[in-house]
Design a protein around this motif. Structure first.
Motif, PDB file in Angstrom:
ATOM      1  N   THR A 180       0.848  -1.188   0.000  1.00 33.56           N
ATOM      2  CA  THR A 180       0.000   0.000   0.000  1.00 33.56           C
ATOM      3  C   THR A 180       0.886   1.242   0.000  1.00 33.56           C
ATOM      4  O   THR A 180       2.064   1.200   0.377  1.00 33.56           O
ATOM      5  CB  THR A 180      -0.927   0.033   1.236  1.00 33.56           C
ATOM      6  OG1 THR A 180      -0.130   0.048   2.420  1.00 33.56           O
ATOM      7  CG2 THR A 180      -1.895  -1.130   1.252  1.00 33.56           C
ATOM      8  N   GLY A 181       0.318   2.360  -0.418  1.00 33.76           N
ATOM      9  CA  GLY A 181       1.083   3.603  -0.495  1.00 33.76           C
ATOM     10  C   GLY A 181       1.705   4.001   0.828  1.00 33.76           C
ATOM     11  O   GLY A 181       2.823   4.527   0.875  1.00 33.76           O
ATOM     12  N   GLU A 182       1.009   3.753   1.911  1.00 33.21           N
ATOM     13  CA  GLU A 182       1.497   4.124   3.250  1.00 33.21           C
ATOM     14  C   GLU A 182       2.727   3.312   3.655  1.00 33.21           C
ATOM     15  O   GLU A 182       3.629   3.827   4.326  1.00 33.21           O
ATOM     16  CB  GLU A 182       0.367   3.892   4.258  1.00 33.21           C
ATOM     17  CG  GLU A 182       0.718   4.207   5.681  1.00 33.21           C
ATOM     18  CD  GLU A 182      -0.414   3.872   6.644  1.00 33.21           C
ATOM     19  OE1 GLU A 182      -0.214   4.088   7.848  1.00 33.21           O
ATOM     20  OE2 GLU A 182      -1.469   3.378   6.196  1.00 33.21           O
ATOM     21  N   ILE A 241       6.479  -1.801   9.464  1.00 31.38           N
ATOM     22  CA  ILE A 241       5.089  -2.134   9.128  1.00 31.38           C
ATOM     23  C   ILE A 241       4.484  -2.965  10.251  1.00 31.38           C
ATOM     24  O   ILE A 241       3.368  -2.695  10.710  1.00 31.38           O
ATOM     25  CB  ILE A 241       5.018  -2.898   7.790  1.00 31.38           C
ATOM     26  CG1 ILE A 241       5.529  -2.022   6.653  1.00 31.38           C
ATOM     27  CG2 ILE A 241       3.603  -3.388   7.511  1.00 31.38           C
ATOM     28  CD1 ILE A 241       5.722  -2.757   5.342  1.00 31.38           C
ATOM     29  N   TYR A 242       5.229  -3.952  10.703  1.00 30.49           N
ATOM     30  CA  TYR A 242       4.769  -4.824  11.785  1.00 30.49           C
ATOM     31  C   TYR A 242       4.459  -4.008  13.037  1.00 30.49           C
ATOM     32  O   TYR A 242       3.392  -4.156  13.642  1.00 30.49           O
ATOM     33  CB  TYR A 242       5.847  -5.873  12.074  1.00 30.49           C
ATOM     34  CG  TYR A 242       5.539  -6.798  13.212  1.00 30.49           C
ATOM     35  CD1 TYR A 242       4.671  -7.863  13.040  1.00 30.49           C
ATOM     36  CD2 TYR A 242       6.134  -6.620  14.462  1.00 30.49           C
ATOM     37  CE1 TYR A 242       4.392  -8.727  14.089  1.00 30.49           C
ATOM     38  CE2 TYR A 242       5.854  -7.473  15.510  1.00 30.49           C
ATOM     39  CZ  TYR A 242       4.988  -8.528  15.319  1.00 30.49           C
ATOM     40  OH  TYR A 242       4.714  -9.374  16.355  1.00 30.49           O
ATOM     41  N   ALA A 243       5.368  -3.108  13.416  1.00 28.29           N
ATOM     42  CA  ALA A 243       5.173  -2.294  14.619  1.00 28.29           C
ATOM     43  C   ALA A 243       3.972  -1.368  14.476  1.00 28.29           C
ATOM     44  O   ALA A 243       3.163  -1.236  15.414  1.00 28.29           O
ATOM     45  CB  ALA A 243       6.434  -1.490  14.914  1.00 28.29           C
ATOM     46  N   ARG A 244       3.829  -0.731  13.340  1.00 30.84           N
ATOM     47  CA  ARG A 244       2.695   0.179  13.141  1.00 30.84           C
ATOM     48  C   ARG A 244       1.363  -0.565  13.165  1.00 30.84           C
ATOM     49  O   ARG A 244       0.382  -0.071  13.715  1.00 30.84           O
ATOM     50  CB  ARG A 244       2.854   0.940  11.827  1.00 30.84           C
ATOM     51  CG  ARG A 244       3.948   1.973  11.882  1.00 30.84           C
ATOM     52  CD  ARG A 244       4.017   2.766  10.613  1.00 30.84           C
ATOM     53  NE  ARG A 244       5.117   3.708  10.664  1.00 30.84           N
ATOM     54  CZ  ARG A 244       5.345   4.624   9.744  1.00 30.84           C
ATOM     55  NH1 ARG A 244       4.554   4.720   8.683  1.00 30.84           N
ATOM     56  NH2 ARG A 244       6.371   5.447   9.857  1.00 30.84           N
ATOM     57  N   GLU A 245       1.337  -1.740  12.561  1.00 30.07           N
ATOM     58  CA  GLU A 245       0.094  -2.523  12.576  1.00 30.07           C
ATOM     59  C   GLU A 245      -0.245  -2.989  13.990  1.00 30.07           C
ATOM     60  O   GLU A 245      -1.404  -2.996  14.382  1.00 30.07           O
ATOM     61  CB  GLU A 245       0.197  -3.717  11.619  1.00 30.07           C
ATOM     62  CG  GLU A 245       0.098  -3.334  10.162  1.00 30.07           C
ATOM     63  CD  GLU A 245      -1.268  -2.773   9.805  1.00 30.07           C
ATOM     64  OE1 GLU A 245      -2.283  -3.473   9.972  1.00 30.07           O
ATOM     65  OE2 GLU A 245      -1.314  -1.620   9.344  1.00 30.07           O
TER      66      GLU A 245
END
Length: 89
Positions: free
Chosen positions: A57-59, A68-72
């Protein structure tokens, strides 16, 4: 002067162990490889596709899987382990 060197002397001179010498003289026949079963915890095709879509995804496209893992996780979403994200092609 001796015409032939013995195995012990030849191995000592070349720095090769006698066990290696004898193993190379009679190698084992190749084993037939049996296919390994998929791990029970492996992602399904749909789950893999969902993780790939999330990572592209763009983000998240320019971020490493660890971020990505931490943000999710911060958002309360768990898709798979960070290590699995690195393995996803």
């Amino acid at each position: 002067m001796r015409a032939h060197l013995g195995i012990v002397d030849a191995c000592r001179i070349t720095g090769r162990s006698r066990a290696t010498h004898h193993r190379r003289l009679r190698p084992r026949p190749p084993r037939e490889r049996t296919p390994r079963p998929a791990p029970v915890t492996a992602l399904s095709a749909a789950e893999r596709q969902a993780v790939l879509e999330l990572m592209n995804t763009g983000e998240y496209a320019e971020l490493p899987p660890a971020q990505i893992y931490a943000r999710e996780l911060d958002e309360g979403r768990y898709h798979c382990s960070e290590r699995t994200m690195y393995r996803n092609p």
